[in-house]
Design a protein around this motif. Structure first.
Motif, PDB file in Angstrom:
ATOM      1  N   GLY A 312       0.928  -1.241  -0.030  1.00 47.64           N
ATOM      2  CA  GLY A 312      -0.193  -0.092  -0.014  1.00 47.64           C
ATOM      3  C   GLY A 312       0.820   1.149  -0.051  1.00 47.64           C
ATOM      4  N   THR A 313       1.999   1.468  -0.866  1.00 49.64           N
ATOM      5  CA  THR A 313       2.856   2.488  -0.968  1.00 49.64           C
ATOM      6  C   THR A 313       2.503   3.335  -1.924  1.00 49.64           C
ATOM      7  N   PRO A 314       2.250   4.476  -2.003  1.00 49.53           N
ATOM      8  CA  PRO A 314       2.226   5.290  -3.474  1.00 49.53           C
ATOM      9  C   PRO A 314       3.594   5.434  -4.013  1.00 49.53           C
ATOM     10  N   LEU A 315       3.458   5.316  -5.504  1.00 49.93           N
ATOM     11  CA  LEU A 315       4.936   5.505  -6.041  1.00 49.93           C
ATOM     12  C   LEU A 315       5.125   6.851  -6.810  1.00 49.93           C
ATOM     13  N   PHE A 316       6.091   7.252  -7.079  1.00 47.46           N
ATOM     14  CA  PHE A 316       6.589   8.361  -7.968  1.00 47.46           C
ATOM     15  C   PHE A 316       7.138   7.938  -9.095  1.00 47.46           C
ATOM     16  N   ASP A 317       6.899   7.991 -10.512  1.00 56.87           N
ATOM     17  CA  ASP A 317       7.905   7.675 -11.540  1.00 56.87           C
ATOM     18  C   ASP A 317       8.168   8.667 -12.178  1.00 56.87           C
ATOM     19  N   ASN A 318       9.252   8.826 -12.991  1.00 55.65           N
ATOM     20  CA  ASN A 318       9.911   9.823 -13.739  1.00 55.65           C
ATOM     21  C   ASN A 318      10.308  10.763 -13.305  1.00 55.65           C
ATOM     22  N   CYS A 319      10.896  11.027 -11.892  1.00 58.19           N
ATOM     23  CA  CYS A 319      11.069  12.346 -11.299  1.00 58.19           C
ATOM     24  C   CYS A 319      12.633  12.912 -12.071  1.00 58.19           C
ATOM     25  N   ASP A 320      12.656  13.965 -11.866  1.00 58.58           N
ATOM     26  CA  ASP A 320      13.768  14.584 -12.210  1.00 58.58           C
ATOM     27  C   ASP A 320      14.575  15.261 -11.137  1.00 58.58           C
ATOM     28  N   LEU A 321      15.500  14.090 -10.827  1.00 59.50           N
ATOM     29  CA  LEU A 321      16.230  14.372  -9.337  1.00 59.50           C
ATOM     30  C   LEU A 321      17.978  14.814  -9.562  1.00 59.50           C
ATOM     31  N   GLU A 322      18.202  15.415 -10.854  1.00 64.03           N
ATOM     32  CA  GLU A 322      19.324  16.075 -10.999  1.00 64.03           C
ATOM     33  C   GLU A 322      19.576  17.340 -10.108  1.00 64.03           C
ATOM     34  N   ALA A 323      18.602  18.252 -10.185  1.00 59.74           N
ATOM     35  CA  ALA A 323      18.893  19.435  -9.530  1.00 59.74           C
ATOM     36  C   ALA A 323      18.885  18.953  -7.818  1.00 59.74           C
ATOM     37  N   ALA A 324      18.318  18.229  -7.374  1.00 57.27           N
ATOM     38  CA  ALA A 324      18.264  17.986  -6.004  1.00 57.27           C
ATOM     39  C   ALA A 324      19.266  17.188  -5.554  1.00 57.27           C
ATOM     40  N   ALA A 325      19.991  16.333  -6.299  1.00 56.43           N
ATOM     41  CA  ALA A 325      20.976  15.730  -6.100  1.00 56.43           C
ATOM     42  C   ALA A 325      22.514  16.674  -6.020  1.00 56.43           C
ATOM     43  N   GLU A 326      22.363  17.503  -6.815  1.00 54.38           N
ATOM     44  CA  GLU A 326      23.502  18.504  -7.018  1.00 54.38           C
ATOM     45  C   GLU A 326      23.329  19.201  -5.506  1.00 54.38           C
ATOM     46  N   GLN A 327      22.268  19.704  -5.095  1.00 60.13           N
ATOM     47  CA  GLN A 327      22.174  20.483  -3.911  1.00 60.13           C
ATOM     48  C   GLN A 327      22.523  19.765  -2.704  1.00 60.13           C
ATOM     49  N   ALA A 328      21.956  18.408  -2.897  1.00 60.59           N
ATOM     50  CA  ALA A 328      22.256  17.414  -1.641  1.00 60.59           C
ATOM     51  C   ALA A 328      23.808  17.561  -1.498  1.00 60.59           C
ATOM     52  N   ALA A 329      24.442  17.239  -2.751  1.00 62.12           N
ATOM     53  CA  ALA A 329      25.876  16.939  -2.654  1.00 62.12           C
ATOM     54  C   ALA A 329      26.743  18.051  -2.224  1.00 62.12           C
ATOM     55  N   LYS A 330      25.881  19.512  -2.628  1.00 61.95           N
ATOM     56  CA  LYS A 330      26.937  20.483  -2.147  1.00 61.95           C
ATOM     57  C   LYS A 330      26.470  21.077  -0.925  1.00 61.95           C
ATOM     58  N   LEU A 331      25.278  20.640  -0.147  1.00 60.47           N
ATOM     59  CA  LEU A 331      25.115  20.716   1.140  1.00 60.47           C
ATOM     60  C   LEU A 331      25.678  19.545   2.067  1.00 60.47           C
ATOM     61  N   LYS A 332      26.183  18.437   1.474  1.00 62.54           N
ATOM     62  CA  LYS A 332      26.572  17.316   2.067  1.00 62.54           C
ATOM     63  C   LYS A 332      25.414  16.758   3.064  1.00 62.54           C
ATOM     64  N   ARG A 333      24.299  16.538   2.473  1.00 62.18           N
ATOM     65  CA  ARG A 333      23.204  15.951   3.365  1.00 62.18           C
ATOM     66  C   ARG A 333      22.382  14.998   2.226  1.00 62.18           C
ATOM     67  N   HIS A 334      21.495  14.022   2.871  1.00 62.53           N
ATOM     68  CA  HIS A 334      20.642  13.346   1.941  1.00 62.53           C
ATOM     69  C   HIS A 334      19.412  13.385   2.511  1.00 62.53           C
ATOM     70  N   THR A 335      19.052  14.068   3.225  1.00 65.22           N
ATOM     71  CA  THR A 335      17.631  14.516   3.579  1.00 65.22           C
ATOM     72  C   THR A 335      17.303  15.796   3.583  1.00 65.22           C
ATOM     73  N   PHE A 336      16.035  15.914   3.563  1.00 62.21           N
ATOM     74  CA  PHE A 336      15.250  17.321   3.230  1.00 62.21           C
ATOM     75  C   PHE A 336      13.759  17.154   3.644  1.00 62.21           C
ATOM     76  N   CYS A 337      12.930  18.371   3.574  1.00 63.05           N
ATOM     77  CA  CYS A 337      11.737  18.259   3.712  1.00 63.05           C
ATOM     78  C   CYS A 337      11.134  18.171   2.221  1.00 63.05           C
TER      79      CYS A 337
END
Length: 359
Positions: A312-337
């Motif tokens: 019973g877990t909803p799914l998200f398909d075809n996200c664009d995670l590139e910008a979020a990955a760059e931001q996460a790497a820059k901030l050295k964190r894996h979690t966010f709101c």
């Protein structure tokens, strides 16, 4: 009592008893290859459809599934992750015909094959009904119509729990007959109409492995997820939204279109059990979660099947995670709101949407 739910609870109770008997008399811990096999069969997946099921966990009329795990305390935790105040979209732009193309003049999306080197089909159509060129006077309204065929591999979208039918049922034991010509009368998007706010966890697999993107048919196994937890120090928790980045869009930019119906990097079926044990609320990726081919003969997308129908877990398909990955790497964190707001369309089996990661 509803016989469907009674049978499910009875089966779970007996399976638990049998598991206790099987483990009695041995003190040896289960090895990873025993707990999360890499050679799962169709019969194994069918067994997990019962063993991993959340049917009845939140009541026999529940239609929200693991989103029930996003509690007020979880929302407060997520809000506390906003440190820099940076908001990043996790959605692709709408896939519309370019200006001047013949398709842009049509009133409906053109469906064309995605295989080989052909361009992706246009899943959106944006039609101008009133413009600055055809108004009767110098003042008035510009008016347009937007249509979308969002399920598939080109649009960032939310899969509700009515999206997958398995052996005549959808999540929580509701019969497939609840999905009618009108729409899904059970398990549509409406249980999520007030939006979802929770802790987002980005598993950036290419960066973790120090490669630009995953291989076209590369699989991530349950023990790989455990390794990611250990090495990053991030423990996936109840109510989290997990986002898997495979690097799809970097791969597409370098090599051209990837036909996800034929080959896709992603999660092997054993990861469904691992994720259920963590009690996640939501799962998304820049692909369709499942590695393809699935490596489970006779089961096309076991992750979709197990999570949408059993867990019973909803799914998200075809996200664009590139910008979020760059931001996460820059901030050295894996979690966010993480904020999620599907459209309020009664009966819809899913929705195009624009999820946000807020750092």
């Amino acid at each position: 009592m509803d016989p469907i739910h009674f049978d499910m609870r009875e089966r779970l109770r007996w399976l638990g008893m049998l598991a206790g008997v099987a483990l009695a008399g041995t003190s040896a811990p289960l090895q990873a290859e025993d707990k999360y096999p890499r050679n799962l069969t169709k019969e194994d997946i069918e067994k997990w459809m019962t063993e991993l099921a959340n049917w009845g966990r939140w009541g026999k009329q529940d239609q929200a599934g693991t989103v029930n795990l996003i509690t007020p305390a979880k929302r407060k935790q997520a809000a506390g992750l906003v440190k820099e105040g940076i908001s990043v979209s996790l959605s692709l732009d709408a896939d519309i015909p370019p200006k001047g193309s013949p398709e842009a003049e049509n009133s409906r999306p053109r469906a064309t094959p995605q295989a080989g080197n052909s361009r992706p089909r246009y899943t959106w159509q944006h039609v101008m009904r009133s413009t600055g060129l055809n108004m009767r006077g110098p003042s008035g309204y510009a008016v347009d119509t937007i249509t979308v065929n969002f399920h598939g591999n080109s649009t960032t979208h939310f899969d509700a729990l009515s999206h997958f039918i398995f052996e005549g049922h959808i999540y929580n034991g509701f019969p497939a007959a609840e999905v009618t010509n009108w729409g899904a009368e059970k398990n549509d998007v409406m249980p999520f109409k007030d939006g979802l706010v929770t802790r987002g966890v980005l598993i950036d697999w290419p960066r973790f492995r120090d490669v630009p993107y995953m291989g076209d048919e590369e699989a991530i196994y349950a023990e790989d997820l455990s390794e990611w937890e250990k090495k990053t120090g991030v423990k996936i928790e109840s109510g989290d939204c997990i986002l898997l980045r495979t690097g799809r869009w970097k791969r597409v930019a370098e090599k051209g279109p990837l036909d996800l119906n034929v080959a896709a990097p992603g999660l092997y079926a054993s990861c469904a059990k691992w994720l259920k044990e963590r009690d996640i609320a939501l799962l998304g990726s820049d692909v369709v979660q499942d590695v393809r081919p699935s490596r489970v003969e006779g089961v096309n997308q076991p992750i979709h099947q197990l999570l949408l129908v059993a867990i019973g877990t909803p799914l998200f398909d075809n996200c664009d995670l590139e910008a979020a990955a760059e931001q996460a790497a820059k901030l050295k964190r894996h979690t966010f709101c993480m904020t999620v707001a599907p459209l309020r369309v009664p009966g819809a089996t899913g929705s195009p949407f624009n999820p946000l990661a807020i750092f």
